[in-house]
Design an enzyme around this catalytic site. Structure first.
Site, PDB file in Angstrom:
ATOM      1  N   ALA A  15       0.842  -1.205   0.000  1.00 37.12           N
ATOM      2  CA  ALA A  15       0.000   0.000   0.000  1.00 37.12           C
ATOM      3  C   ALA A  15       0.874   1.250   0.000  1.00 37.12           C
ATOM      4  CB  ALA A  15      -0.929  -0.014   1.213  1.00 37.12           C
ATOM      5  N   HIS A  45       6.381  -6.504   5.373  1.00 40.42           N
ATOM      6  CA  HIS A  45       5.684  -7.773   5.414  1.00 40.42           C
ATOM      7  C   HIS A  45       5.133  -8.216   4.050  1.00 40.42           C
ATOM      8  CE1 HIS A  45       3.057 -10.952   6.214  1.00 40.42           C
ATOM      9  NE2 HIS A  45       2.138 -10.274   5.559  1.00 40.42           N
ATOM     10  N   ALA A  49       3.484 -12.116   0.815  1.00 41.57           N
ATOM     11  CA  ALA A  49       2.227 -12.521   0.170  1.00 41.57           C
ATOM     12  C   ALA A  49       2.532 -13.574  -0.890  1.00 41.57           C
ATOM     13  CB  ALA A  49       1.518 -11.320  -0.429  1.00 41.57           C
ATOM     14  N   GLY A  51      -0.074 -16.242  -2.576  1.00 39.81           N
ATOM     15  CA  GLY A  51      -0.930 -16.921  -3.539  1.00 39.81           C
ATOM     16  C   GLY A  51      -1.455 -16.114  -4.707  1.00 39.81           C
ATOM     17  N   GLY A  52      -1.804 -14.832  -4.500  1.00 40.47           N
ATOM     18  CA  GLY A  52      -2.349 -14.121  -5.635  1.00 40.47           C
ATOM     19  C   GLY A  52      -3.049 -12.822  -5.292  1.00 40.47           C
ATOM     20  N   PHE A 119      -9.299 -19.405  -5.791  1.00 41.79           N
ATOM     21  CA  PHE A 119      -9.009 -19.016  -4.415  1.00 41.79           C
ATOM     22  C   PHE A 119     -10.308 -19.104  -3.620  1.00 41.79           C
ATOM     23  CE2 PHE A 119      -5.549 -16.689  -2.091  1.00 41.79           C
ATOM     24  CZ  PHE A 119      -4.486 -17.303  -2.739  1.00 41.79           C
ATOM     25  N   GLN A 233      -9.061 -12.413  10.953  1.00 42.77           N
ATOM     26  CA  GLN A 233      -9.113 -13.616  10.118  1.00 42.77           C
ATOM     27  C   GLN A 233      -8.107 -14.673  10.558  1.00 42.77           C
ATOM     28  OE1 GLN A 233      -7.947 -13.689   5.647  1.00 42.77           O
ATOM     29  NE2 GLN A 233     -10.143 -14.042   5.806  1.00 42.77           N
ATOM     30  N   HIS A 235      -6.349 -17.992   9.099  1.00 44.84           N
ATOM     31  CA  HIS A 235      -6.122 -18.694   7.833  1.00 44.84           C
ATOM     32  C   HIS A 235      -6.090 -20.184   8.131  1.00 44.84           C
ATOM     33  CE1 HIS A 235      -4.345 -20.019   4.116  1.00 44.84           C
ATOM     34  NE2 HIS A 235      -4.407 -18.801   3.628  1.00 44.84           N
ATOM     35  N   LEU A 245       2.777 -19.442   6.604  1.00 47.77           N
ATOM     36  CA  LEU A 245       1.606 -19.668   5.757  1.00 47.77           C
ATOM     37  C   LEU A 245       1.869 -20.707   4.671  1.00 47.77           C
ATOM     38  CD1 LEU A 245      -1.297 -18.581   5.009  1.00 47.77           C
ATOM     39  CD2 LEU A 245      -0.122 -17.382   3.182  1.00 47.77           C
ATOM     40  N   GLU A 248      -3.311 -20.398   0.306  1.00 50.57           N
ATOM     41  CA  GLU A 248      -4.593 -20.942  -0.123  1.00 50.57           C
ATOM     42  C   GLU A 248      -4.495 -21.458  -1.574  1.00 50.57           C
ATOM     43  OE1 GLU A 248      -8.140 -19.096   1.569  1.00 50.57           O
ATOM     44  OE2 GLU A 248      -8.472 -18.368  -0.457  1.00 50.57           O
ATOM     45  N   ARG A 279     -12.395 -18.501   4.182  1.00 49.18           N
ATOM     46  CA  ARG A 279     -11.475 -18.888   5.263  1.00 49.18           C
ATOM     47  C   ARG A 279     -12.157 -19.081   6.614  1.00 49.18           C
ATOM     48  NH1 ARG A 279      -6.535 -14.935   3.358  1.00 49.18           N
ATOM     49  NH2 ARG A 279      -6.032 -16.244   1.562  1.00 49.18           N
ATOM     50  N   HIS A 348      -4.172 -14.313  10.841  1.00 50.61           N
ATOM     51  CA  HIS A 348      -3.632 -13.997   9.518  1.00 50.61           C
ATOM     52  C   HIS A 348      -3.925 -12.589   9.018  1.00 50.61           C
ATOM     53  CE1 HIS A 348      -2.267 -14.918   5.464  1.00 50.61           C
ATOM     54  NE2 HIS A 348      -3.418 -14.502   4.978  1.00 50.61           N
ATOM     55  N   TYR A 349      -5.015 -11.985   9.456  1.00 52.68           N
ATOM     56  CA  TYR A 349      -5.375 -10.721   8.803  1.00 52.68           C
ATOM     57  C   TYR A 349      -6.364  -9.950   9.658  1.00 52.68           C
ATOM     58  CZ  TYR A 349      -6.887  -7.442   5.228  1.00 52.68           C
ATOM     59  OH  TYR A 349      -7.158  -6.296   4.537  1.00 52.68           O
ATOM     60  N   ARG A 383     -12.515 -11.478   5.027  1.00 52.76           N
ATOM     61  CA  ARG A 383     -11.894 -11.143   3.737  1.00 52.76           C
ATOM     62  C   ARG A 383     -11.756 -12.387   2.874  1.00 52.76           C
ATOM     63  NH1 ARG A 383      -6.423 -11.445   1.672  1.00 52.76           N
ATOM     64  NH2 ARG A 383      -5.534 -12.118   3.647  1.00 52.76           N
ATOM     65  N   LEU A 384     -11.962 -12.225   1.583  1.00 54.83           N
ATOM     66  CA  LEU A 384     -11.646 -13.322   0.661  1.00 54.83           C
ATOM     67  C   LEU A 384     -10.157 -13.279   0.343  1.00 54.83           C
ATOM     68  CD1 LEU A 384     -14.471 -13.545  -2.012  1.00 54.83           C
ATOM     69  CD2 LEU A 384     -14.320 -14.603   0.244  1.00 54.83           C
ATOM     70  N   ASN A 387      -7.877 -10.777  -2.046  1.00 50.51           N
ATOM     71  CA  ASN A 387      -8.477  -9.440  -2.099  1.00 50.51           C
ATOM     72  C   ASN A 387      -7.648  -8.401  -1.348  1.00 50.51           C
ATOM     73  OD1 ASN A 387     -10.664  -9.833  -3.746  1.00 50.51           O
ATOM     74  ND2 ASN A 387     -12.223  -9.777  -2.147  1.00 50.51           N
TER      75      ASN A 387
HETATM   76  C1  FAD Z   1       2.215 -15.018   4.847  1.00 54.68           C
HETATM   77  C2  FAD Z   1       1.150 -14.172   4.240  1.00 54.68           C
HETATM   78  C3  FAD Z   1       0.789 -14.356   2.903  1.00 54.68           C
HETATM   79  C4  FAD Z   1      -0.200 -13.565   2.330  1.00 54.68           C
HETATM   80  N1  FAD Z   1      -0.558 -13.788   1.016  1.00 54.68           N
HETATM   81  C5  FAD Z   1      -1.500 -13.000   0.454  1.00 54.68           C
HETATM   82  C6  FAD Z   1      -1.896 -13.205  -0.902  1.00 54.68           C
HETATM   83  O1  FAD Z   1      -1.403 -14.089  -1.599  1.00 54.68           O
HETATM   84  N2  FAD Z   1      -2.844 -12.386  -1.422  1.00 54.68           N
HETATM   85  C7  FAD Z   1      -3.428 -11.388  -0.690  1.00 54.68           C
HETATM   86  O2  FAD Z   1      -4.262 -10.661  -1.218  1.00 54.68           O
HETATM   87  N3  FAD Z   1      -3.047 -11.168   0.597  1.00 54.68           N
HETATM   88  C8  FAD Z   1      -2.109 -11.942   1.179  1.00 54.68           C
HETATM   89  N4  FAD Z   1      -1.755 -11.724   2.487  1.00 54.68           N
HETATM   90  C9  FAD Z   1      -2.177 -10.481   3.139  1.00 54.68           C
HETATM   91  C10 FAD Z   1      -1.330  -9.321   2.590  1.00 54.68           C
HETATM   92  O3  FAD Z   1      -0.028  -9.785   2.341  1.00 54.68           O
HETATM   93  C11 FAD Z   1      -1.251  -8.147   3.552  1.00 54.68           C
HETATM   94  O4  FAD Z   1      -2.534  -7.808   4.006  1.00 54.68           O
HETATM   95  C12 FAD Z   1      -0.621  -6.946   2.857  1.00 54.68           C
HETATM   96  O5  FAD Z   1       0.612  -7.299   2.263  1.00 54.68           O
HETATM   97  C13 FAD Z   1      -0.416  -5.796   3.819  1.00 54.68           C
HETATM   98  O6  FAD Z   1       0.279  -4.790   3.146  1.00 54.68           O
HETATM   99  P1  FAD Z   1       0.398  -3.333   3.749  1.00 54.68           P
HETATM  100  O7  FAD Z   1       1.066  -2.494   2.721  1.00 54.68           O
HETATM  101  O8  FAD Z   1      -0.904  -2.885   4.266  1.00 54.68           O
HETATM  102  O9  FAD Z   1       1.360  -3.510   5.028  1.00 54.68           O
HETATM  103  P2  FAD Z   1       2.775  -4.229   5.229  1.00 54.68           P
HETATM  104  O10 FAD Z   1       3.283  -4.902   4.036  1.00 54.68           O
HETATM  105  O11 FAD Z   1       2.640  -4.999   6.481  1.00 54.68           O
HETATM  106  O12 FAD Z   1       3.731  -2.999   5.490  1.00 54.68           O
HETATM  107  C14 FAD Z   1       3.663  -2.240   6.670  1.00 54.68           C
HETATM  108  C15 FAD Z   1       4.726  -1.181   6.604  1.00 54.68           C
HETATM  109  O13 FAD Z   1       4.569  -0.276   7.690  1.00 54.68           O
HETATM  110  C16 FAD Z   1       5.827  -0.040   8.300  1.00 54.68           C
HETATM  111  N5  FAD Z   1       5.591   0.289   9.713  1.00 54.68           N
HETATM  112  C17 FAD Z   1       4.765  -0.339  10.586  1.00 54.68           C
HETATM  113  N6  FAD Z   1       4.852   0.257  11.797  1.00 54.68           N
HETATM  114  C18 FAD Z   1       5.745   1.268  11.679  1.00 54.68           C
HETATM  115  C19 FAD Z   1       6.275   2.227  12.572  1.00 54.68           C
HETATM  116  N7  FAD Z   1       5.933   2.287  13.852  1.00 54.68           N
HETATM  117  N8  FAD Z   1       7.188   3.105  12.109  1.00 54.68           N
HETATM  118  C20 FAD Z   1       7.594   3.067  10.825  1.00 54.68           C
HETATM  119  N9  FAD Z   1       7.122   2.169   9.928  1.00 54.68           N
HETATM  120  C21 FAD Z   1       6.216   1.293  10.348  1.00 54.68           C
HETATM  121  C22 FAD Z   1       6.595  -1.350   8.106  1.00 54.68           C
HETATM  122  O14 FAD Z   1       7.971  -1.124   8.196  1.00 54.68           O
HETATM  123  C23 FAD Z   1       6.147  -1.734   6.692  1.00 54.68           C
HETATM  124  O15 FAD Z   1       6.944  -1.060   5.759  1.00 54.68           O
HETATM  125  C24 FAD Z   1      -0.808 -12.547   3.090  1.00 54.68           C
HETATM  126  C25 FAD Z   1      -0.465 -12.372   4.425  1.00 54.68           C
HETATM  127  C26 FAD Z   1       0.480 -13.211   5.015  1.00 54.68           C
HETATM  128  C27 FAD Z   1       0.760 -13.071   6.476  1.00 54.68           C
END
Ligand code: FAD
Length: 570
Positions: A15, A45, A49, A51-52, A119, A233, A235, A245, A248, A279, A348-349, A383-384, A387
């Site tokens: 994001a 984190h 991710a 699967g897709g 999925f 959520q 998983h 993980l 899925e 899920r 997981h979420y 959540r699906l 998504n």
């Molecule tokens: C193992 C796994 C696999 C997944 N696979 C899928 C998938 O295949 N498809 C799907 O749709 N979803 C998937 N998900 C969910 C999805 O990956 C996450 O919901 C999504 O990547 C979150 O992205 P984000 O940008 O919101 O946050 P994140 O990627 O978590 O990034 C958070 C950011 O905030 C920063 N931050 C946090 N706190 C602070 C702070 N105090 N000061 C400074 N920086 C900070 C961190 O450094 C990081 O850069 C998966 C989740 C997991 C756990």
């Protein structure tokens, strides 16, 4: 020290990076943009991710925006805002193509078209993927794209401790540079919060160690409401024992879930969707099987069921699920080509998060939120799969654009709130971890995780959640007694552990208080003492506002524009 920029992006996951690219693009590289991340940018984190990413890419084969919207709304147990879902399904295919143009190596069909896999809860093969490393490739593509812009400053390994707001207007961030120990104010006209989820409050989780909900907790304490936090959520396929993980996609590619009687038990719970049901349903099915004695005995009470991929054959596993095979071999010493994988539901979420409107705007002027930290009400109560990464891309783009346009319209920065920064520094280095030493922060974190695992997980009930609330409030008091011996400011991971624990405890309190109040079962919030969905009394979003005594709960209606709630059956 003070740093001054125009647009601040807090978080460098999917994001955050998508928001940064968009802000640079709409301002034609003229806005001064800063990305602040507690880790090296590419260690966010999102690289995990697997699967897709969901989007309608093949309407010629029968998929449609309407079908994606229906799947998402039904999956949400009718708590999603339907106008938000409509915008999402319209925008996500554009994001898939945008990443394609920026060079992502999407997995493709033999004819060259973008491939998609099934999925959970989707009634069409809709998860666009890059092997089983989708997030990794998406992050790299965005990171590479960022290199085109000169106007972006990066603050890596910089931990933000608070969001400063005065009179309902954003003032700046207070940051602690972990590498130099410097503590400073980052001023800006606009902020996008993209700090991810908080699953580390649970012991058995798929999430990275850094998913401690900092952004949600900071926003909450700064006066922004959190929405629908009781919906967490689980998983269905966390690898026993580490919790990593197993995507899925493994079930999407045809994997079976098997109990200790050798049965594909999903036949009893979701006969039409089987292993690719949503899920919440699969996690409840697994938990029921385990509780009724049809699971396998696991280490430390982590009983499990089997995920069997053997019938898929070595070629398919190696081509479509290479990471899963590697993870199973390295972390559970099991080769999925030859043996079933031990799995159980893992935290997981977060469906909930910082309350935003359809544009990702929070109630504070100059602040937007995107990704998992935000709750624009797209996922409702469940959540699906696939998504979330799509949501990160769609609202990363939207909030990046909105924040940039807002900043371009502001002539000057808000005044520097130096006094707030001094107070924060005194608090952080003079008070946090300066207790009498009768408590240990790591013991407190473990107690929190045990409480959440036992009392607020897949199945819940009133007495368990009351006990959890009591425990969480006890921990809130006990953390004051922690003493951090290390007084250094450079990479002081003990102070970090205390800050993270404070954030996790505040959020746990919101989850449990919201769950106790919601006397129904809906999506991921499944109560043994209130087993039915209650649309009349609970077809509404929870808002939690910070008070020193605990969250104040309030409710707002769900935006139903297309489909009235009906029974949810698969
Ligand atoms: C193992 C796994 C696999 C997944 N696979 C899928 C998938 O295949 N498809 C799907 O749709 N979803 C998937 N998900 C969910 C999805 O990956 C996450 O919901 C999504 O990547 C979150 O992205 P984000 O940008 O919101 O946050 P994140 O990627 O978590 O990034 C958070 C950011 O905030 C920063 N931050 C946090 N706190 C602070 C702070 N105090 N000061 C400074 N920086 C900070 C961190 O450094 C990081 O850069 C998966 C989740 C997991 C756990």
């Amino acid at each position: 020290m003070e740093a001054v920029h125009e647009v601040l992006i807090l978080g460098s996951g999917l994001a955050g990076l998508r928001a940064a690219v968009e802000a640079a693009q709409v301002s034609k590289d003229e806005l001064d943009i800063a990305i602040i991340s507690r880790v090296q940018l590419m260690r966010s984190h999102s690289v995990c991710a697997e699967g897709g990413t969901a989007a309608v890419m093949h309407p010629e084969e029968g998929d449609s925006l309407e079908l994606h919207a229906w799947d998402t709304i039904r999956g949400s147990d009718f708590l999603a805002d339907q106008d938000v879902v409509k915008l999402f399904v319209e925008e996500s295919p554009k994001e898939i193509l945008q990443l394609d143009h920026w060079g992502i190596p999407w997995s493709r069909r033999p004819d060259g078209r973008i491939n998609q896999r099934p999925f959970g809860g989707h009634s069409f093969d809709r998860a666009t993927f890059a092997e089983d490393k989708t997030g990794f490739f998406e992050m790299h593509t965005l990171y590479d794209t960022l290199q085109k812009y000169a106007s972006i400053t990066r603050y890596a390994e910089c931990y933000v401790t608070s969001i400063l707001i005065d009179n309902g207007v954003f003032q700046g961030l207070v940051a602690w540079d972990l590498a130099t120990g410097e503590f400073f104010l980052i001023r800006g006209k606009a902020l996008v919060i993209a700090t991810g989820g908080a699953c580390r409050m649970f012991g058995f989780t798929t999430y990275s160690l850094t998913a401690t909900g900092d952004g949600m907790a900071m926003a909450y304490r700064a006066g922004m409401p959190l929405k629908d936090m009781e919906f967490v959520q689980f998983h269905p396929t966390g690898l026993v024992q580490p919790g990593i993980l197993i995507t899925e996609g493994a079930r999407g590619e045809g994997g079976y879930l098997i109990n200790n009687k050798g049965e594909r038990f999903m036949e009893k719970y979701a006969p039409s969707k089987m292993e690719t049901a949503p899920r919440d349903i699969v996690s409840r099915a697994e938990t029921t099987e385990i509780l009724e004695g049809r699971g396998f005995e696991g280490p430390d009470g982590l009983d499990y069921v089997h995920l069997d991929l053997r019938h898929l054959g070595a070629d398919k596993i190696n081509e479509r699920l290479p990471l899963i095979r590697e993870v199973a071999i390295k972390f559970a010493f099991i080769d999925p080509i030859e043996q079933p994988i031990p799995v159980r539901p893992a935290a997981h979420y977060f469906m909930g998060g910082i309350h935003t409107n359809i544009d990702g705007a929070t109630p504070v002027e100059g602040v937007w939120a995107a990704g998992e930290a935000a709750c624009g009400s797209m996922h409702g109560a469940n959540r699906l799969g696939a998504n979330s990464t799509a949501e990160c891309l769609v609202w990363g783009r939207i909030t990046g654009e909105k924040a940039a346009r807002y900043a371009m319209g502001q002539k000057s920065l808000p005044p520097a709130p130096q006094q707030m920064v001094q107070e924060e520094e005194k608090h952080l280095f003079g008070r946090i971890g300066r207790g009498d030493g009768s408590e240990d922060v790591f013991a407190i974190r473990t107690e929190l995780q045990r409480t959440m695992d036992h009392n607020a997980a897949v199945y819940r009930n009133g007495p368990d959640m009351e006990e959890a609330l009591k425990k969480v409030r006890e921990l809130k008091g006990r953390i004051e007694h922690v003493k951090v011996e290390d007084e250094s400011r450079i990479y002081n991971t003990n102070i970090l552990a205390v800050l993270e624990a404070i954030n996790l405890i505040d959020l746990a309190e919101v989850i449990v208080a919201g769950g106790l109040a919601r006397t129904e079962s809906r999506g991921a919030h499944s109560r043994r003492d209130f087993t039915e969905r209650d649309d009349v009394n609970w077809g509404k979003h929870t808002l939690a506002r910070y008070t020193p005594e605990g969250p104040r709960l309030d409710y707002i209606p769900v935006n139903i524009t297309m489909w009235q709630p009906v029974e949810r059956k698969y």
